[in-house]
Design an enzyme around this catalytic site. Structure first.
Site, PDB file in Angstrom:
ATOM      1  N   LYS A  87      56.152  19.810  49.574  1.00  0.00           N
ATOM      2  CA  LYS A  87      57.350  20.424  49.007  1.00  0.00           C
ATOM      3  C   LYS A  87      56.917  21.764  48.433  1.00  0.00           C
ATOM      4  CE  LYS A  87      61.163  19.364  45.854  1.00  0.00           C
ATOM      5  NZ  LYS A  87      61.129  20.567  45.057  1.00  0.00           N
ATOM      6  N   TYR A 143      75.809  25.177  23.321  1.00  0.00           N
ATOM      7  CA  TYR A 143      75.161  25.471  24.605  1.00  0.00           C
ATOM      8  C   TYR A 143      73.653  25.688  24.401  1.00  0.00           C
ATOM      9  CZ  TYR A 143      74.221  27.979  28.985  1.00  0.00           C
ATOM     10  OH  TYR A 143      73.707  28.380  30.184  1.00  0.00           O
TER      11      TYR A 143
HETATM   12  S1  IVH Z   1      64.359  19.613  52.629  1.00  0.00           S
HETATM   13  C1  IVH Z   1      67.493  17.933  52.766  1.00  0.00           C
HETATM   14  N1  IVH Z   1      61.816  20.215  52.649  1.00  0.00           N
HETATM   15  O1  IVH Z   1      63.207  21.577  47.452  1.00  0.00           O
HETATM   16  C2  IVH Z   1      67.628  19.035  51.946  1.00  0.00           C
HETATM   17  N2  IVH Z   1      63.133  20.990  50.845  1.00  0.00           N
HETATM   18  O2  IVH Z   1      64.690  19.732  45.727  1.00  0.00           O
HETATM   19  C3  IVH Z   1      66.873  20.206  52.327  1.00  0.00           C
HETATM   20  N3  IVH Z   1      61.908  22.356  49.253  1.00  0.00           N
HETATM   21  O3  IVH Z   1      66.347  23.029  47.772  1.00  0.00           O
HETATM   22  C4  IVH Z   1      65.601  20.259  51.643  1.00  0.00           C
HETATM   23  N4  IVH Z   1      59.972  22.291  50.276  1.00  0.00           N
HETATM   24  O4  IVH Z   1      64.328  24.499  48.119  1.00  0.00           O
HETATM   25  C5  IVH Z   1      62.971  20.315  51.993  1.00  0.00           C
HETATM   26  N5  IVH Z   1      59.562  20.741  52.805  1.00  0.00           N
HETATM   27  C6  IVH Z   1      60.718  20.830  52.177  1.00  0.00           C
HETATM   28  C7  IVH Z   1      60.840  21.554  50.994  1.00  0.00           C
HETATM   29  C8  IVH Z   1      62.071  21.607  50.344  1.00  0.00           C
HETATM   30  C9  IVH Z   1      60.628  22.754  49.242  1.00  0.00           C
HETATM   31  C10 IVH Z   1      62.879  22.702  48.218  1.00  0.00           C
HETATM   32  C11 IVH Z   1      64.186  23.245  48.720  1.00  0.00           C
HETATM   33  C12 IVH Z   1      65.236  22.329  48.193  1.00  0.00           C
HETATM   34  C13 IVH Z   1      64.537  21.677  47.060  1.00  0.00           C
HETATM   35  C14 IVH Z   1      65.148  20.335  46.842  1.00  0.00           C
END
Ligand code: IVH
Length: 710
Positions: free
Chosen positions: A131, A49
């Site tokens: 993001k 692990y």
């Molecule tokens: S949409 C469709 N929008 O990124 C699924 N996610 O890699 C919902 N995140 O778990 C996510 N900014 O924690 C979305 N503008 C944004 C985001 C975002 C950050 C994060 C979120 C998600 C992760 C996915």
């Protein structure tokens, strides 16, 4: 994926292979975690692990931008923690597939079009938005009331952090005009200025600082005590939703606007785009603005705007087909490591800092990098396993610097082919470079510490800066810079000297404060007055100001509340030197005080020089006793209560906090001194022992009605 990926040397992986290998490792490690934690049926040996985790970390260090959102390196504490109740999400919380370049984005658009069978000319619009680099949270509203907040956990089951979420300003407790059931999803994060202030406070308190805003946000949200969460500057951006009893809108943009109308913060940079070119142009523009946004982002998210199309596209195992994250390239640059310097902190930790030939990394000029500790410089981790393929770091080396959301940049790699002739491995000092005392490394600790304590000028100055800081004595006009100057001139060498400054350098004295450069009659008078205003101090501030290792603001408050007066506190700390004696046990019985903190307190009070310095200080102060919590009329005040078995209406931590707020003492074991046992289902030996001892036993409901919460 190649069958031999396992053995491929990390050095020979290209980006594509590295990304695939990281995906494979994330899968293997997640499966191993589930087998171990959830099913109690470990599939891998500990060594195997660890090997996977190390390989994962080594690849991430070489390709920092390929680090996945579900990276096993971040998993520490990511799975539901036993301290929180678990919540099964009504709809899974998803993660996103990654794109790294324009080609990947074009592939994404093609795959969406082909899945939907769209004509080449048919329009297709996407939203584009930053993001956010925080942690996702799902907020459930029923009839407009916030009823539950849950972290993502493994996507299916998260942690119930409702009490904590309620302390976040951006999260409304009540909304108007929403569907009966609405789960709002978004990201909890900490802004750059708030993060800097939070870390400055932690540093002043000698408590652990956070490596980056994301860790700080996660650590702050996942606190068993909501009061701690409340004291942290958390924010929330809404960007998605889970279960809804009625559609929010017919487009992604419309739905997000609706959320904004309901009172949620949404990201103002959200736009719509319809071509690869527009997407990458947006991506590049935001990447260029990244450093100035005020919060961490790690890419752009594109989502199909039409919600009817989103529904048709649906989901893969854990990611939607209708969205993708376009990650930013790593912020990387090569430069020369000119020198390795050792800084000595308030608690004596020797921290190596790399002085670099200044270089621009992701729009920011970088001239320092953290080198962590001596093992890191030598090219090995805390367990002695090689990092960077075992390559050490030397003064004069050409090094690759990266910023990965961390405050201080790190060194990703060393170019051995550019190593100048005649360099020597860096020899980490065994003596404190500031005072020459032995710098010792405790068993199991990666840090070497100066043992000189108050005789070490670096520690003394840092202690003084802490003493005058905002959360401590908060002496107006006496900031870090002035402390350094007055220390250097010998005017202030320890806290007590602050309170004798006027006697030594005030009116009528040979060397007067008002005659220092930049000073005058008024400013000197003001400083003396500010010092006078602090001659009366609340006990908790005093305890915090002493700068005892591991004693932050929260612990200082706990101690003040428990001991109420300085005399009682001081007497107890001396008595606690008898480990195992009643004073020691009493100290450990405080919720929030563990062995490490207790040991730190006891050793500090056992130190003659430190004790004497404290006494000199106390002589100038009037200390306000801490108010005991109001527990009048509480049926359990002064009683010793033990909780055992499963509690269904509250977590163990909640039960304990509630009991203590009512003046009860909560103990982990049943003895003749126990007054009351609260036993839930599954209670075993403790319930038997209580029965033998004739101790009153209640079930959870009995307890709740006793304390009036039933
Ligand atoms: S949409 C469709 N929008 O990124 C699924 N996610 O890699 C919902 N995140 O778990 C996510 N900014 O924690 C979305 N503008 C944004 C985001 C975002 C950050 C994060 C979120 C998600 C992760 C996915």
């Amino acid at each position: 994926m190649s069958g031999t990926a396992e053995d491929t040397a990390i050095e020979s992986l290209d980006r594509k292979a590295a990304a695939e290998e990281l995906e494979r490792l994330a899968g293997l490690i997640a499966a191993a975690n589930a087998a171990y934690h959830r099913d109690d049926a470990p599939e891998l040996s500990d060594a195997e692990y660890d090997r996977l985790k190390r390989r994962n970390a080594a690849i991430e260090a070489r390709f920092p931008d390929l680090k996945r959102d579900d990276s096993p390196s971040d998993r520490v504490g990511a799975s539901p923690s036993p301290g929180f109740a678990k919540v099964r999400h009504a709809q899974r919380m998803l993660s996103l597939g990654n794109a790294f370049d324009a080609e990947d984005v074009a592939d994404f658009i093609r795959s969406v079009r082909s899945y939907l069978g769209l004509e080449p000319a048919a329009p297709l619009t996407f939203t584009a938005e930053p993001k956010i680099d925080g942690l996702s949270l799902s907020l459930r509203y029923e009839d407009g009331q916030l009823v539950q907040a849950a972290t993502r956990g493994d996507g299916a089951v998260g942690e119930n952090v409702t009490a904590n979420a309620r302390t976040i300003d951006d999260i409304p407790a009540r909304i108007h005009g929403a569907p009966d059931v609405l789960e709002v999803r978004g990201e909890v994060y900490i802004s750059h200025p708030d993060f800097a202030a939070l870390n400055a406070r932690a540093e002043a308190a000698g408590t652990r600082t956070f490596a980056n805003p994301r860790n700080a946000a996660a650590g702050s949200l996942r606190q068993l005590d909501p009061a701690i969460t409340a004291s942290r500057p958390l924010r929330f951006f809404a960007y998605a939703w889970g279960e809804v009893s009625a559609p929010l809108a017919d487009s992604q943009l419309g739905a997000v606007e609706r959320l904004r109308g309901l009172g949620f913060a949404t990201n103002p940079l959200t736009v719509t785009v319809d071509t690869t070119e527009a997407m990458t142009a947006y991506h590049d523009r935001i990447a260029a603005e990244r450093a100035g946004l005020g919060y961490d982002i790690d890419g752009i998210v594109y989502k199909v705007n039409d919600l009817a199309l989103q529904r048709r596209l649906g989901l893969r195992a854990t990611t939607p087909r209708w969205a993708i994250a376009h990650k930013f390239p790593a912020e990387l640059a090569w430069t020369r490591l000119e020198k390795i310097e050792i800084q000595v902190g308030r608690t004596g930790a020797l921290s190596p800092v790399g002085r670099l030939t200044p270089v621009t990394v992701g729009g920011v000029v970088v001239s320092n990098a953290t080198l962590h500790n001596e093992d890191y410089i030598a090219g090995r981790d805390a367990r002695g396993a090689p990092i960077r393929g075992g390559r050490d770091i030397r003064e004069g080396d050409r090094v690759q610097v990266y910023r990965a959301g961390d405050v201080i940049p790190k060194i990703a790699d060393v170019d051995l082919s550019a190593r100048p002739d005649g360099t020597q491995p860096f020899e980490f000092p065994a003596l404190c470079p500031q005072c020459g005392s032995d710098a010792l490394r405790d068993e199991g600790d990666s840090v070497r510490r100066c043992s000189g304590r108050l005789i070490c000028p670096a520690q003394a100055v840092e202690q003084l800066k802490h003493f005058v800081s905002r959360a401590a004595f908060d002496i107006e006009g006496l900031g870090a810079k002035l402390v350094e100057e007055l220390y250097a001139d010998g005017w202030i060498r320890e806290p007590a000297d602050i309170f004798t400054l006027r006697d030594r350098h005030g009116p009528g004295r040979p060397t007067q404060l008002k005659n220092r450069e930049g000073w005058g009659e008024t400013s000197a008078r003001n400083l003396f007055a500010a010092i006078d205003r602090r001659r009366t101090v609340p006990l908790d501030r005093l305890i915090f100001a002493l700068g005892i290792r591991h004693v932050g603001e929260t612990n200082a408050r706990l101690l003040a509340r428990r001991y109420a007066s300085w005399d009682a506190f001081e007497t107890a700390m001396s008595a606690a030197a008898d480990r195992g004696g009643p004073a020691w046990e009493d100290l450990l019985a405080i919720d929030g005080v563990g062995q490490v903190l207790a040991t730190s307190l006891v050793t500090t009070f056992a130190q003659g020089a430190e004790r004497a310095s404290m006494e000199r200080l106390i002589a100038h102060l009037e200390i306000k006793d801490a108010a005991r919590p109001a527990t009048e009329g509480s049926p359990v005040a002064g009683k010793t209560v033990v909780f055992t078995g499963t509690l269904e209406k509250m977590t163990r931590a909640e039960a304990k906090a509630r009991a203590e707020s009512l003046g009860a003492k909560v103990s982990g074991s049943v003895s003749a001194r126990t007054d009351l046992l609260v036993a839930g289902p599954g209670a075993g030996s403790k319930a038997r022992k209580a029965a033998e001892l004739g101790i009153e036993t209640l079930d959870e409901d009995g307890w709740l009605s006793l304390i009036g919460d039933g």
